[in-house]
Design a protein around this motif. Structure first.
Motif, PDB file in Angstrom:
ATOM      1  N   UNK A 136      26.605  47.144  34.625  1.00  0.00           N
ATOM      2  CA  UNK A 136      27.545  46.098  35.035  1.00  0.00           C
ATOM      3  C   UNK A 136      27.063  45.436  36.321  1.00  0.00           C
ATOM      4  N   UNK A 137      26.358  44.338  36.177  1.00  0.00           N
ATOM      5  CA  UNK A 137      25.839  43.662  37.354  1.00  0.00           C
ATOM      6  C   UNK A 137      26.694  42.436  37.674  1.00  0.00           C
ATOM      7  N   UNK A 138      26.547  41.955  38.871  1.00  0.00           N
ATOM      8  CA  UNK A 138      27.362  40.841  39.365  1.00  0.00           C
ATOM      9  C   UNK A 138      26.999  39.539  38.623  1.00  0.00           C
ATOM     10  N   UNK A 139      27.970  38.956  37.890  1.00  0.00           N
ATOM     11  CA  UNK A 139      27.657  37.736  37.135  1.00  0.00           C
ATOM     12  C   UNK A 139      27.743  36.463  37.973  1.00  0.00           C
ATOM     13  N   UNK A 140      28.216  36.602  39.223  1.00  0.00           N
ATOM     14  CA  UNK A 140      28.458  35.419  40.056  1.00  0.00           C
ATOM     15  C   UNK A 140      27.193  34.981  40.797  1.00  0.00           C
ATOM     16  N   UNK A 141      26.978  33.661  40.862  1.00  0.00           N
ATOM     17  CA  UNK A 141      25.859  33.126  41.645  1.00  0.00           C
ATOM     18  C   UNK A 141      26.213  33.227  43.129  1.00  0.00           C
ATOM     19  N   UNK A 142      25.214  33.022  43.999  1.00  0.00           N
ATOM     20  CA  UNK A 142      25.456  33.053  45.455  1.00  0.00           C
ATOM     21  C   UNK A 142      26.539  32.048  45.844  1.00  0.00           C
ATOM     22  N   UNK A 143      26.451  30.845  45.278  1.00  0.00           N
ATOM     23  CA  UNK A 143      27.420  29.786  45.597  1.00  0.00           C
ATOM     24  C   UNK A 143      28.838  30.192  45.158  1.00  0.00           C
ATOM     25  N   UNK A 144      28.938  30.787  43.970  1.00  0.00           N
ATOM     26  CA  UNK A 144      30.259  31.222  43.468  1.00  0.00           C
ATOM     27  C   UNK A 144      30.839  32.320  44.351  1.00  0.00           C
ATOM     28  N   UNK A 145      29.984  33.220  44.805  1.00  0.00           N
ATOM     29  CA  UNK A 145      30.443  34.289  45.711  1.00  0.00           C
ATOM     30  C   UNK A 145      30.940  33.690  47.027  1.00  0.00           C
ATOM     31  N   UNK A 146      30.201  32.697  47.509  1.00  0.00           N
ATOM     32  CA  UNK A 146      30.562  32.018  48.757  1.00  0.00           C
ATOM     33  C   UNK A 146      31.951  31.373  48.619  1.00  0.00           C
ATOM     34  N   UNK A 147      32.180  30.687  47.502  1.00  0.00           N
ATOM     35  CA  UNK A 147      33.465  30.032  47.262  1.00  0.00           C
ATOM     36  C   UNK A 147      34.588  31.066  47.152  1.00  0.00           C
ATOM     37  N   UNK A 148      34.312  32.164  46.465  1.00  0.00           N
ATOM     38  CA  UNK A 148      35.325  33.223  46.333  1.00  0.00           C
ATOM     39  C   UNK A 148      35.673  33.836  47.680  1.00  0.00           C
ATOM     40  N   UNK A 149      34.656  34.028  48.528  1.00  0.00           N
ATOM     41  CA  UNK A 149      34.911  34.592  49.866  1.00  0.00           C
ATOM     42  C   UNK A 149      35.833  33.669  50.662  1.00  0.00           C
ATOM     43  N   UNK A 150      35.602  32.347  50.536  1.00  0.00           N
ATOM     44  CA  UNK A 150      36.454  31.379  51.246  1.00  0.00           C
ATOM     45  C   UNK A 150      37.873  31.374  50.661  1.00  0.00           C
ATOM     46  N   UNK A 151      37.985  31.495  49.337  1.00  0.00           N
ATOM     47  CA  UNK A 151      39.311  31.595  48.708  1.00  0.00           C
ATOM     48  C   UNK A 151      40.039  32.842  49.215  1.00  0.00           C
ATOM     49  N   UNK A 152      39.286  33.945  49.356  1.00  0.00           N
ATOM     50  CA  UNK A 152      39.863  35.210  49.838  1.00  0.00           C
ATOM     51  C   UNK A 152      40.418  35.057  51.252  1.00  0.00           C
TER      52      UNK A 152
END
Length: 201
Positions: A136-152
């Motif tokens: 189970x590896x991370x399916x999110x791109x760097x940009x998607x992770x960045x956006x999720x962190x900001x949403x968090x």
């Protein structure tokens, strides 16, 4: 004879594990800890061959202890024993160089056998964990992770667009893609799923 430090915050379980493992001819329990800080002190003092760590402990988690052992270069093999079959935990344990990752519902005879294998230089992963989590590896791109962190952090679409120099439409497209990948009901759900799996920090 292998020297073992046992770290588990539930007193009854710790006592039972210690008693049962001590019955094995080749295992000596040299210390018992009820939290991660105590575990680190015992590991430094007693210099055990192996330490058996619960994940969820006060002061320092089992994963914190495993990471500290690796960072300090302590020659002690680490075994995580947990009720949690979470991908984020498992991946963090592998990065920390953990040699064993076992579930608490395994019999003590299995734990003793695993300790022998690990003491001899092997690695033991509970089969349930190996199959369900290893891949189970991370399916999110760097940009998607960045956006999720900001949403968090509670940033709005407009604020994220401004911070990342993107249009609001592009940010919405990213969020939609993230929710699809994580099978999330909404943005809050997407953040919760990614955090629980250790895919954003």
């Amino acid at each position: 004879m292998m020297k073992v430090v046992l770290a588990e915050d539930q007193g009854m379980l710790r006592g039972a594990l210690s008693t049962l493992l001590a019955l094995e001819d080749d295992i000596e329990i040299v210390g018992e800890a009820e939290n991660g800080e105590q575990a680190m002190q015992l590991i430094r003092q007693k210099q055990p061959d192996l330490c058996v760590l619960d994940i969820e402990m006060p002061l320092k988690s089992g994963l914190d202890v495993a990471e500290a052992i690796k960072a300090e270069g302590i020659p002690c093999r680490t075994v995580i024993v947990t009720t949690f079959a979470r991908a984020g935990y498992f991946q963090r344990a592998m990065k920390a160089g953990v040699q064993g990752y076992l579930l608490k519902d395994s019999p003590v005879s299995d734990l003793a056998r695993a300790l022998r294998q690990i003491f001899a230089g092997g690695r033991v992963i509970h089969p349930e964990l190996a199959f369900s989590l290893w891949e189970e590896s991370n399916p999110l791109t760097e940009r998607e992770q960045e956006i999720l962190r900001l949403l968090a952090k509670g940033e709005s679409v407009a604020e994220i667009a401004s911070l990342l120099f993107l249009s609001q439409g592009t940010v919405r497209n990213y969020i939609s893609e993230i929710m699809q990948k994580l099978e999330a009901k909404n943005r809050i759900d997407a953040v919760a799923i990614a955090e629980s799996k250790g895919w954003i920090k």
